[in-house]
Design a protein around this motif. Structure first.
Motif, mmCIF file in Angstrom:
data_model
loop_
_atom_site.group_PDB
_atom_site.id
_atom_site.type_symbol
_atom_site.label_atom_id
_atom_site.label_comp_id
_atom_site.label_asym_id
_atom_site.label_seq_id
_atom_site.Cartn_x
_atom_site.Cartn_y
_atom_site.Cartn_z
ATOM 1 N N ALA A 134 0.797 -1.229 0.000
ATOM 2 C CA ALA A 134 0.000 0.000 0.000
ATOM 3 C C ALA A 134 0.828 1.278 0.000
ATOM 4 O O ALA A 134 0.456 2.253 -0.663
ATOM 5 C CB ALA A 134 -0.953 -0.017 1.203
ATOM 6 N N PRO A 135 1.956 1.383 0.713
ATOM 7 C CA PRO A 135 2.667 2.667 0.720
ATOM 8 C C PRO A 135 3.374 3.013 -0.582
ATOM 9 O O PRO A 135 3.759 4.167 -0.782
ATOM 10 C CB PRO A 135 3.696 2.487 1.850
ATOM 11 N N ARG A 136 3.568 2.069 -1.457
ATOM 12 C CA ARG A 136 4.382 2.313 -2.650
ATOM 13 C C ARG A 136 3.573 3.009 -3.740
ATOM 14 O O ARG A 136 2.345 2.957 -3.760
ATOM 15 C CB ARG A 136 4.944 0.998 -3.181
ATOM 16 N N ALA A 137 4.317 3.652 -4.658
ATOM 17 C CA ALA A 137 3.714 4.319 -5.815
ATOM 18 C C ALA A 137 4.456 3.886 -7.073
ATOM 19 O O ALA A 137 5.585 3.387 -7.015
ATOM 20 C CB ALA A 137 3.747 5.836 -5.653
ATOM 21 N N ARG A 138 3.842 4.117 -8.220
ATOM 22 C CA ARG A 138 4.342 3.574 -9.484
ATOM 23 C C ARG A 138 5.366 4.458 -10.194
ATOM 24 O O ARG A 138 5.884 4.078 -11.244
ATOM 25 C CB ARG A 138 3.162 3.365 -10.438
ATOM 26 N N GLY A 139 5.686 5.611 -9.647
ATOM 27 C CA GLY A 139 6.551 6.547 -10.364
ATOM 28 C C GLY A 139 7.909 5.976 -10.702
ATOM 29 O O GLY A 139 8.422 6.162 -11.813
ATOM 30 N N GLU A 173 -5.465 2.883 -8.377
ATOM 31 C CA GLU A 173 -5.023 1.598 -7.846
ATOM 32 C C GLU A 173 -5.637 1.322 -6.470
ATOM 33 O O GLU A 173 -5.919 0.166 -6.128
ATOM 34 C CB GLU A 173 -3.497 1.576 -7.757
ATOM 35 N N ALA A 174 -5.849 2.388 -5.690
ATOM 36 C CA ALA A 174 -6.484 2.201 -4.375
ATOM 37 C C ALA A 174 -7.899 1.658 -4.519
ATOM 38 O O ALA A 174 -8.315 0.755 -3.785
ATOM 39 C CB ALA A 174 -6.494 3.528 -3.618
ATOM 40 N N PHE A 175 -8.654 2.188 -5.473
ATOM 41 C CA PHE A 175 -10.015 1.681 -5.698
ATOM 42 C C PHE A 175 -9.990 0.264 -6.272
ATOM 43 O O PHE A 175 -10.876 -0.551 -5.986
ATOM 44 C CB PHE A 175 -10.769 2.611 -6.646
ATOM 45 N N ALA A 176 -8.978 -0.049 -7.071
ATOM 46 C CA ALA A 176 -8.948 -1.340 -7.754
ATOM 47 C C ALA A 176 -8.509 -2.482 -6.850
ATOM 48 O O ALA A 176 -9.018 -3.605 -6.974
ATOM 49 C CB ALA A 176 -8.033 -1.258 -8.977
ATOM 50 N N TYR A 177 -7.557 -2.216 -5.935
ATOM 51 C CA TYR A 177 -6.946 -3.319 -5.189
ATOM 52 C C TYR A 177 -6.984 -3.173 -3.672
ATOM 53 O O TYR A 177 -6.694 -4.143 -2.966
ATOM 54 C CB TYR A 177 -5.477 -3.488 -5.608
ATOM 55 N N HIS A 178 -7.292 -1.992 -3.157
ATOM 56 C CA HIS A 178 -7.175 -1.780 -1.711
ATOM 57 C C HIS A 178 -8.475 -1.340 -1.051
ATOM 58 O O HIS A 178 -8.470 -0.983 0.129
ATOM 59 C CB HIS A 178 -6.083 -0.741 -1.420
ATOM 60 N N GLY A 179 -9.557 -1.295 -1.773
ATOM 61 C CA GLY A 179 -10.814 -0.895 -1.174
ATOM 62 C C GLY A 179 -11.018 0.589 -1.029
ATOM 63 O O GLY A 179 -11.852 1.016 -0.222
ATOM 64 N N GLY A 180 -10.270 1.393 -1.773
ATOM 65 C CA GLY A 180 -10.438 2.839 -1.725
ATOM 66 C C GLY A 180 -9.243 3.540 -1.099
ATOM 67 O O GLY A 180 -8.403 2.920 -0.424
ATOM 68 N N VAL A 191 -9.029 5.632 1.440
ATOM 69 C CA VAL A 191 -8.985 5.632 2.905
ATOM 70 C C VAL A 191 -8.437 4.308 3.424
ATOM 71 O O VAL A 191 -7.575 4.270 4.327
ATOM 72 C CB VAL A 191 -10.386 5.922 3.475
ATOM 73 N N ALA A 192 -8.929 3.211 2.870
ATOM 74 C CA ALA A 192 -8.429 1.903 3.295
ATOM 75 C C ALA A 192 -6.947 1.744 2.963
ATOM 76 O O ALA A 192 -6.182 1.170 3.759
ATOM 77 C CB ALA A 192 -9.244 0.796 2.629
ATOM 78 N N ARG A 193 -6.531 2.273 1.829
ATOM 79 C CA ARG A 193 -5.111 2.164 1.473
ATOM 80 C C ARG A 193 -4.253 3.005 2.407
ATOM 81 O O ARG A 193 -3.163 2.569 2.815
ATOM 82 C CB ARG A 193 -4.899 2.598 0.017
ATOM 83 N N LEU A 194 -4.695 4.189 2.762
ATOM 84 C CA LEU A 194 -3.950 5.012 3.714
ATOM 85 C C LEU A 194 -3.849 4.317 5.069
ATOM 86 O O LEU A 194 -2.792 4.370 5.728
ATOM 87 C CB LEU A 194 -4.623 6.375 3.857
ATOM 88 N N HIS A 195 -4.926 3.696 5.488
ATOM 89 C CA HIS A 195 -4.897 2.995 6.770
ATOM 90 C C HIS A 195 -3.903 1.840 6.734
ATOM 91 O O HIS A 195 -3.123 1.646 7.686
ATOM 92 C CB HIS A 195 -6.301 2.483 7.091
#
Length: 566
Positions: free
Chosen positions: A140-145, A294-301, A303-307
């Motif tokens: 979750a903390p990673r980004a694609r850049g 990606e948060a909506f696709a794999y992490h439930g949104g 907010v859930a990804r930030l958590h």
């Protein structure tokens, strides 16, 4: 009349000969002229009502009239000396910045690149863009850049050396580009000193050729702060908003959290610049877009990804990590947990002096008329440093690279001022300060050499375990799980499937079911124990390492498994 007499008569009575040539217009800048007609470098404005119109040297009437009207007119205003060429300062600035870039690349090629292998985090980013292994689990903390950055190379070759060379040259070019944004705000000595300071830090040199996002966030933050400072100081046009938006978008694409901490102070600084506000907001949203999708696709949104990201990072809250960052500067790429003895306090002397140099640089810049730029950089650097000094419970020197890059501007202001004052006064203080700077950079190179050697050793250990797996029949397509499975899987060309921890992406039942189709190995380092589902599998000693001890593999190699390469 003889020529000598005519010359004398001309000097004595210049007002009566061709007066239109020397007629003075009130408010007009008139240059002094020699007797042969060549202009001098001084000039002044002629005042209304002043009878003086002769600027011939040694003219008695001119001198008398100048004395008579000196009480009624303003002081003489001198013209600046003419330069032989307008492009000379720009050419000199380019040469100095190019020299910094060349040295920056040369040090990386000499110390960091030889024998270097991908680190744990690098294997995750590289595997997303192709590389030599299937994509690893993207937490979750990673980004694609970073994956986008290395994609042009990984699509062509799996050579780590070529990748290092590509990133080293690209980072040096980006460093010059970020400094070039400040060319209209800073004099050449300050600009060059800022570049040399940041390029000479061991975290900058170490991560210049690494597939990691932190250095790119630093260079983007430096460029964004420069564009905003130019806009605040009155620069018009579309270059500043577009540049600031692009820089913020790049930082956010690399690390969304850093992008938000960067955009916040810049939005406050540019609150009276509507175009800049819109540009910064647009850049922030553009950089966050892939992360949000990606948060909506794999992490439930989001907010859930930030958590989940907060959980992986140990929870965001009030955690003073200042001492942890100081300990990490002695040569630790990651200090988690950081309850270790502080063996080399001398490596943090420059870090302890940094706040004082920053404060002095702000004062010096204010006196020189560059206070706005210094304040923008100081405030921005403070925001970028807050989360890594006070909100997380561990440390890594790379986390503060964005703050160091932006602080390089006020630090350079102070250093250049001190050196200039000492040189003009003829005191040895300037030489002593220069000697201290040289010693400081030598210490940085020493730490860089130690960190690079440790990184090379870790990469060699990963490669040794991967080679051992190949010898016992675990070849692609294959699956690895267990201790250090993520980086070793990249070296071996396998997929990684963890059942526990931050990179958990499969259940024990799924790993056991997959072992019936493809070669699977569970890695155990040191005296650890295998998970229950793998205890009955054949046990093989793979390799001895200095960092993690002896690696043991529990293997499940189906008889029908056909390796894709020997």
């Amino acid at each position: 009349m003889t020529p000598a007499a005519r010359s004398s008569w001309w000097q004595a009575f210049p007002l009566f000969v061709k007066p239109q040539r020397y007629a003075a217009t009130p408010g007009r800048r008139v240059a002094h002229r020699h007797s042969d007609g060549a202009p001098r470098r001084r000039g002044r404005r002629v005042q209304a009502g002043c009878p003086l119109s002769c600027f011939t040297p040694n003219c008695p009437l001119a001198r008398a009239e100048e004395r008579s009207c000196s009480r009624t007119r303003r002081p003489v205003r001198h013209l600046p000396p003419r330069r032989s060429g307008r492009t000379a300062p720009r050419a000199g600035r380019c040469q100095w910045l190019a020299a910094i870039a060349v040295v920056f690349v040369a040090v990386q090629l000499a110390v960091v690149v030889p024998g270097s292998g991908p680190s744990w985090d690098e294997t995750v980013y590289l595997s997303q863009a192709g590389g030599s292994a299937p994509p690893a689990f993207f937490s979750a903390p990673r980004a694609r850049g970073t994956s986008y950055l290395v994609a042009p190379v990984t699509a062509l070759t799996a050579s780590v050396t070529f990748l290092r060379l590509y990133l080293a040259v690209l980072s040096a070019t980006a460093l010059v580009g970020a400094l070039w944004v400040w060319r209209t705000l800073l004099p050449t000595p300050v600009l060059v000193c800022a570049g040399a300071f940041f390029a000479g830090l061991w975290p900058t040199l170490f991560y210049g050729s690494m597939a990691m996002p932190n250095l790119w966030c630093a260079l983007g933050a430096l460029a964004a702060a420069g564009w905003v400072a130019r806009a605040v100081l009155g620069e018009t046009g579309r270059a500043a908003p577009i540049g600031a938006a692009a820089a913020v978008a790049a930082v956010t694409l690399m690390r969304p959290a850093d992008g938000m901490w960067l955009a916040l102070p810049l939005l406050l600084v540019a609150v009276r610049r509507p175009k800049m506000l819109v540009a910064l907001a647009a850049g922030l949203l553009a950089g966050c877009a892939p992360w949000i999708v990606e948060a909506f696709a794999y992490h439930g949104g989001p907010v859930a990804r930030l958590h989940r990201a907060s959980e992986i990072q140990g929870g965001l809250g009030w955690n003073i990590a200042v001492d942890d960052q100081a300990k990490a500067l002695e040569g630790r790429t990651l200090c988690r947990p950081c309850d270790i003895p502080w063996k080399r306090p001398g490596t943090t002397v420059w870090w302890a002096v940094l706040p004082f140099l920053t404060a002095g640089g702000v004062l010096v810049a204010r006196r020189a008329g560059r206070g706005t730029a210094a304040r923008v950089t100081t405030v921005t650097a403070g925001f970028l440093a807050v989360p890594y000094l006070f909100l997380i419970g561990y440390a890594a020197p790379r986390f503060l690279l964005p703050a160091y890059a932006v602080l390089a501007v006020p630090v350079a202001e102070c250093v250049v001022y001190l050196f200039t004052r000492a040189r003009r006064a003829g005191r040895p203080v300037g030489l002593a300060a220069l000697a201290l700077l040289v010693v400081g950079h030598l210490i940085q190179l020493q730490v860089l050499s130690r960190v690079s050697a440790s990184s090379h050793s870790t990469g060699a250990e990963y490669a040794a375990v991967a080679d051992a797996l190949h010898r016992v029949g675990v070849r692609p397509p294959c699956v690895l799980s267990g201790d250090q499975a993520v980086p070793i899987a990249y070296y071996a060309g396998c997929s990684s499937r963890q059942t526990t921890g931050h990179d958990a992406s499969a259940t024990p039942a799924e790993v056991r079911a997959g072992a019936r189709r493809v070669a699977t190995a569970v890695l155990v380092a040191g005296e650890g124990q295998p998970p229950p589902y793998a205890r009955a599998w054949p046990r093989v000693v793979l390799a001895d390492t200095r960092g993690a001890g002896t690696y043991t593999g529990y293997l499940a190699v189906p008889a029908t498994a056909e390796p894709s390469r020997p």
